[in-house]
Structures are given as structure tokens and as C-alpha cells.
Design an enzyme around this catalytic site. Structure first.
Site, PDB file in Angstrom:
ATOM      1  N   ILE A 118      58.240  -9.112  -7.331  1.00  0.00           N
ATOM      2  CA  ILE A 118      58.369  -9.373  -8.764  1.00  0.00           C
ATOM      3  C   ILE A 118      58.847  -8.163  -9.556  1.00  0.00           C
ATOM      4  CG2 ILE A 118      56.689 -11.233  -8.785  1.00  0.00           C
ATOM      5  CD1 ILE A 118      54.578  -9.246  -9.684  1.00  0.00           C
ATOM      6  N   GLY A 119      59.055  -7.029  -8.910  1.00  0.00           N
ATOM      7  CA  GLY A 119      59.531  -5.853  -9.628  1.00  0.00           C
ATOM      8  C   GLY A 119      59.952  -4.758  -8.677  1.00  0.00           C
ATOM      9  N   GLU A 120      60.899  -3.946  -9.144  1.00  0.00           N
ATOM     10  CA  GLU A 120      61.364  -2.836  -8.318  1.00  0.00           C
ATOM     11  C   GLU A 120      61.818  -1.704  -9.215  1.00  0.00           C
ATOM     12  OE1 GLU A 120      64.111  -2.102  -4.351  1.00  0.00           O
ATOM     13  OE2 GLU A 120      64.494  -3.851  -5.622  1.00  0.00           O
TER      14      GLU A 120
ATOM     15  N   THR B 262      62.314   2.977  -9.377  1.00  0.00           N
ATOM     16  CA  THR B 262      62.744   4.137  -8.610  1.00  0.00           C
ATOM     17  C   THR B 262      61.683   4.579  -7.623  1.00  0.00           C
ATOM     18  OG1 THR B 262      64.020   4.875 -10.534  1.00  0.00           O
ATOM     19  CG2 THR B 262      63.635   6.487  -8.802  1.00  0.00           C
TER      20      THR B 262
ATOM     21  N   SER C 219      58.688   2.705  -6.819  1.00  0.00           N
ATOM     22  CA  SER C 219      57.791   1.691  -6.276  1.00  0.00           C
ATOM     23  C   SER C 219      58.428   0.307  -6.332  1.00  0.00           C
ATOM     24  CB  SER C 219      56.473   1.672  -7.068  1.00  0.00           C
ATOM     25  OG  SER C 219      56.718   1.300  -8.420  1.00  0.00           O
ATOM     26  N   SER C 220      57.816  -0.611  -5.607  1.00  0.00           N
ATOM     27  CA  SER C 220      58.156  -2.032  -5.674  1.00  0.00           C
ATOM     28  C   SER C 220      56.859  -2.803  -5.890  1.00  0.00           C
ATOM     29  CB  SER C 220      58.837  -2.499  -4.380  1.00  0.00           C
ATOM     30  OG  SER C 220      60.064  -1.828  -4.184  1.00  0.00           O
ATOM     31  N   VAL C 221      56.934  -3.899  -6.619  1.00  0.00           N
ATOM     32  CA  VAL C 221      55.742  -4.678  -6.950  1.00  0.00           C
ATOM     33  C   VAL C 221      55.893  -6.083  -6.373  1.00  0.00           C
ATOM     34  CG1 VAL C 221      54.220  -5.493  -8.779  1.00  0.00           C
ATOM     35  CG2 VAL C 221      55.454  -3.332  -9.066  1.00  0.00           C
TER      36      VAL C 221
ATOM     37  N   ASP D  90      56.393   6.903 -20.204  1.00  0.00           N
ATOM     38  CA  ASP D  90      57.406   5.878 -19.945  1.00  0.00           C
ATOM     39  C   ASP D  90      57.051   4.590 -20.677  1.00  0.00           C
ATOM     40  OD1 ASP D  90      59.764   4.894 -18.916  1.00  0.00           O
ATOM     41  OD2 ASP D  90      58.928   4.352 -16.972  1.00  0.00           O
TER      42      ASP D  90
END
Length: 496
Positions: free
Chosen positions: A57-59, A61, A63-65, A170
Site C-alpha cells: 500500500i505504500g513505497e 525511499t 521503506s515499503s508498507v 517530513d
């Protein structure tokens, strides 16, 4: 977190579970996502005993989720967000993020942490999953009351983490999850967080001591890497120079048209002169000759590259970040919150869109005024030169014009205040910068309703307090910029 381990593999091996997952998701997931999920299972086998990973569901720099589902002890299924950190992340950086989530998370609109899996150099942080809407999809549909609630809850989250001495670094819409139906909010992703001088997060103190050389402004670099930043840049003209009491061009003599500058020897080799030679040159009369001009002299060119903390996302960086101010605090989060409010009030996202930091600084000038920006920069020891004066914009007029509630100025009859070619220098940059109206690149995402429909959502009744708060959030001087605690006491939120 009490879970039933039989949810994923029913006692079988990790390999059988991965095959089952691929079979289930074959029709819905792309091959790349399926491969990523399979890789995650292989990298962290413990996950297969607890979670059925549904999707990616997310990516980013670092990490990836993934979306995972677990069978709880009471027989119900619950969804979780699984954040897989890149293996090259520094262990202290990972531990600091976990400590931020553990100490400050779980309350006041800040995401908490449920569990953490580790296998060799792989780490997966498990967090509650919150259904949320994409910011770009709803920005044109929100009522003013929803905008007011959104920014109020964002400020609550910032006040909470700032109390612990955490600088998020951020802040942007994708890191502040919003469930419009349930009116739920969650601040996420502390992967770039740093601590204030009195932070209560011990690992942020250690991280500050670990990374002696922060990232340079020009040239992205992995924040998790703490190797020293090279002193040479690929383009020495794009170099920002820190003001000092003794050697800053502002305090040196500068050459006028009536006085010829003393000759300055140009280095024969390709290597730039050592910075130690600069004070000597000054003592011998080799004075800076480019201050307040659109040129860069050899004295300035010989100075080493200056580095300062630089994190965050382009378009949301505060002026003190763009100009490499070494002393950055929680005020940079407040500026980012102001940019979000500017997008919400104008209906334009992203509002600022620049390819580098000097263009970003020029775009800020088109809104906040060049004279004001230059004056603010002086307060934190920076020298900014602009080739022409840019007027400070009235925020209500700007936002209502972008929302279509006011007629746009005639481009032919009246020069547009944001469409010009302006040369902005941070004393060493001499490249003309063409700046379009900030917010215009997002026209393809524009979903604003007609003024009549906007009136039904309260956009004809936006109080002056909203633009007053926006003005304070976007204060150019970080020392005078409103804090999250002060903003929550603003008249805009009296009834909240």
C-alpha cells in the site's frame, strides 16, 4: 497483540503460505507486488506465522508498507500496516523511529506501534491500519469546516510530538492520514525525525551525535548514511554560503564601480583552494567583490561547501532549510503545516513545485515577498539577493483567486505577480530562475466545484481568522513563527 498463529499457515511451512498468498492475490495484485510480498515472507519468516499479507500500500525511499491481516485471539480478523525498512538503514535510525512511535505514539493523532519483527538486517514495524482517503482525491471536495478540523488535528499531533522534543521533518498530507468518514487522523512516518536540544527521545540524541555531517542541500543523499559529505559539488556555482561575523560578505568591503578590485589568483589545478587561504586573502586585501551583485567572485568560489540538516519533501521545506540554516527546530514542521493549509484554502495541491531549493525559495518569495524573505534570512545569518522586488501577496485574495471565487488578473493588461523571470541568489547562485504561479502545476488534479457548490460547503464564509493563522504558520522568521501550542489557541479554533 494476541493473535492466533494458525491464521496464515495452518501449521504448514512459510513456502506453502507464500504459494497460497500468490494464488489468492493473483487476480488482484500485479506481478511486482506479488514478488515483493514473497520476498518479504522469505526475508522475515516470522511474519508468516501471524499475518496474511494482502497488498502493498505504500513505497518510499527508505521503506515499503504492506497491508496485513491477522486472526486475533477472540476469533476476529484485524488489519495492520507492516512497514518494511530497507536493509541499509542504520540500526540507530531504526531504533530511534521505534522509540518515537513507542514514547509519543498511540495518542493525540499520532500513530502508535504494535510490534516489531527483525531477521538479520531486515526490520518490520507493525502498526494499526487506518482506512484513509488520498489527499489529492478529496482536496476539492472538502468543506471549510472539514479543513478547519483537519488543520486543528494536525496541530494537535505536532504539539504532542514537539513536547517530547521530536522534529518530524517530513510533514505532508501523505504522512497525516485522514479518514473523512470516521473523522480520524494519524501522523505517521518518523523515519527522518530528529531531536531538539532537550529532546526526551534518547536515541535521537545518539543519532545527532552519530551523524556529524548532515546532508548537503544540492544532491540528495540517504539520511540513514552517516558518511561525511564531500566538500566538492558537481556545480560550484550552486553553493550556498553561510554568513559569519568575521568573514561574511555582508561585513566585508565590496568593490564599487569607482574602485578596481585587487587581482585574485585563479587556481591552476582543478582542485578548489583550501578554505584556510580565504582569511589570509582577506587580510591581504583580497576582499569579496560580488556581494549584492549578480556575480560570484573567486573568493566566494573558493569557500568550502556548507552543509546543514536537510530532510523533508520538496515543496514543504521551510526557508531556513532551503538556505541551510544549521540551527533548525520544530518550527520547520509548522511551516510545512502552513503549506498544507495553503493548499487546503486554495484548493491546489501540490502548491509549491520546484526542481531545486533556490527555485523553491523564489516561489516562496512570490507569495511572501522578496524584501520580507531577505530580511528574515538575515535573522538566521543568511544573505539572499534578488534581482527584482517581488511584492507580498494578500493570502485571501490569492486563495480565492485560485479557487475561482475571484476573477483572475488579465495577463496581458496586468502583469501577473507570480509569472515572471526572477534571478534569486543566495550570494553564490547566478542562474536566472523562471517561476510560474505556485500551485499551477497541479491543474491536472484540480477537482474544485463551481462557486455555487463551494458556497454550500462554506467557502463563501471563510473568516479572516483562517488567513491570519495561515500568515502566522508561514512566518518567514522561524524564531517568530507561531508554535503548535500557540496555534491551537488561535481564535479560529475557539469552539474546539
Amino acid at each position: 497483540m494476541e493473535v492466533n498463529p494458525s491464521v496464515c499457515n495452518d501449521g504448514n511451512s512459510t513456502e506453502s503460505h507464500v504459494k497460497a498468498n500468490k494464488h489468492i492475490g493473483r487476480r488482484k495484485l500485479s506481478l511486482d507486488v506479488e514478488n515483493d510480498i514473497e520476498y518479504l515472507y522469505e526475508a522475515v519468516p516470522q511474519l508468516s506465522t501471524v499475518f496474511h499479507i494482502i497488498d502493498k500500500i505504500g513505497e518510499g525511499t527508505f521503506s515499503s508498507v504492506y497491508l496485513g491481516e491477522a486472526l486475533m485471539a477472540n476469533g476476529t480478523k484485524e488489519k495492520f500496516a507492516l512497514k518494511h525498512l530497507i536493509p541499509t538503514s542504520h540500526p540507530v535510525r531504526i531504533a530511534a523511529e521505534l522509540q518515537c512511535l513507542t514514547v509519543a505514539g498511540g495518542k493525540e493523532n499520532v500513530m502508535g506501534v504494535t510490534y516489531c519483527f527483525r531477521k538479520d538486517d531486515h526490520c518490520v514495524i507493525v502498526m494499526p491500519y487506518m482506512e484513509h482517503q488520498t489527499f489529492v482525491d478529496i482536496i476539492g471536495l472538502l468543506s471549510f469546516e472539514e479543513v478547519r478540523q483537519y488543520i486543528y488535528h494536525l496541530l494537535k499531533a505536532l504539539q504532542h510530538i514537539h513536547q517530547f522534543g521530536i522534529i518530524h521533518r517530513d510533514i505532508k498530507p501523505t504522512n497525516f492520514l485522514y479518514n473523512r468518514q470516521e473523522k480520524m487522523f494519524a501522523l505517521v512516518d518518523f523515519g527522518l525525525a530528529q531531536g531538539t536540544a532537550d529532546t526526551q527521545i534518547e536515541l535521537l540524541k545518539e543519532l545527532s551525535g552519530l551523524c556529524k555531517a548532515p546532508r548537503a542541500v544540492f544532491g540528495e543523499r540517504n539520511l540513514n548514511s552517516c558518511t561525511p559529505v564531500p566538500t566538492k559539488t558537481t556545480d560550484p556555482k550552486i553553493e550556498l554560503v553561510k554568513s559569519t561575523k568575521t568573514e561574511d560578505p555582508a561585513t566585508r568591503k565590496f568593490v564599487t564601480a569607482h574602485r578596481r578590485p585587487l587581482p585574485v589568483k585563479t587556481p591552476v589545478s582543478n582542485q578548489r583552494p583550501n578554505q584556510r587561504t580565504t582569511p589570509a586573502a582577506v587580510n591581504l586585501g583580497f576582499t569579496c567583490s560580488c556581494y549584492t551583485t549578480d556575480r560570484v567572485c573567486n573568493i566566494c568560489m573558493s569557500r568550502k561547501q556548507q552543509v546543514a540538516p536537510r530532510a523533508g519533501t520538496p515543496g514543504f521545506r521551510a526557508p531556513e532549510v532551503l538556505t541551510k540554516c544549521p540551527n533548525q527546530g520544530t518550527a520547520i514542521d509548522i511551516w510545512s503545516a502552513g503549506v498544507i493549509l495553503l493548499s487546503l484554502l486554495s484548493g491546489r495541491y501540490p502548491f509549491f513545485k520546484a526542481s531545486d531549493d533556490l527555485i523553491a525559495l523564489t516561489q516562496i518569495m512570490t507569495i511572501r515577498g522578496s524584501r520580507e524573505t531577505i530580511q528574515a534570512a538575515k535573522t538566521f545569518g543568511k544573505s539572499v539577493v534578488c534581482s527584482r522586488e517581488l511584492p507580498r501577496q494578500d493570502l485571501r485574495t490569492l486563495c480565492e483567486t485560485l479557487r475561482g471565487r475571484r476573477p483572475s488578473p488579465d495577463d496581458e493588461a496586468t502583469p501577473h505577480p507570480h509569472r515572471d523571470t526572477t534571478t534569486c541568489h543566495h550570494h553564490t547562485h547566478d542562474t536566472p530562475i523562471s517561476t510560474d504561479l505556485p500551485g499551477e502545476p497541479s491543474r491536472q488534479h484540480q477537482t474544485l466545484a463551481e462557486p455555487e457548490a463551494q458556497d454550500e460547503r462554506g467557502w463563501d464564509r471563510v473568516p479572516d481568522e483562517a488567513y491570519d493563522l495561515l500568515d502566522r504558520l508561514l512566518g518567514l522568521n522561524p524564531a517568530k513563527r507561531i508554535t503548535a501550542a500557540q496555534a491551537l489557541q488561535h481564535p479560529l479554533f475557539t469552539d474546539l
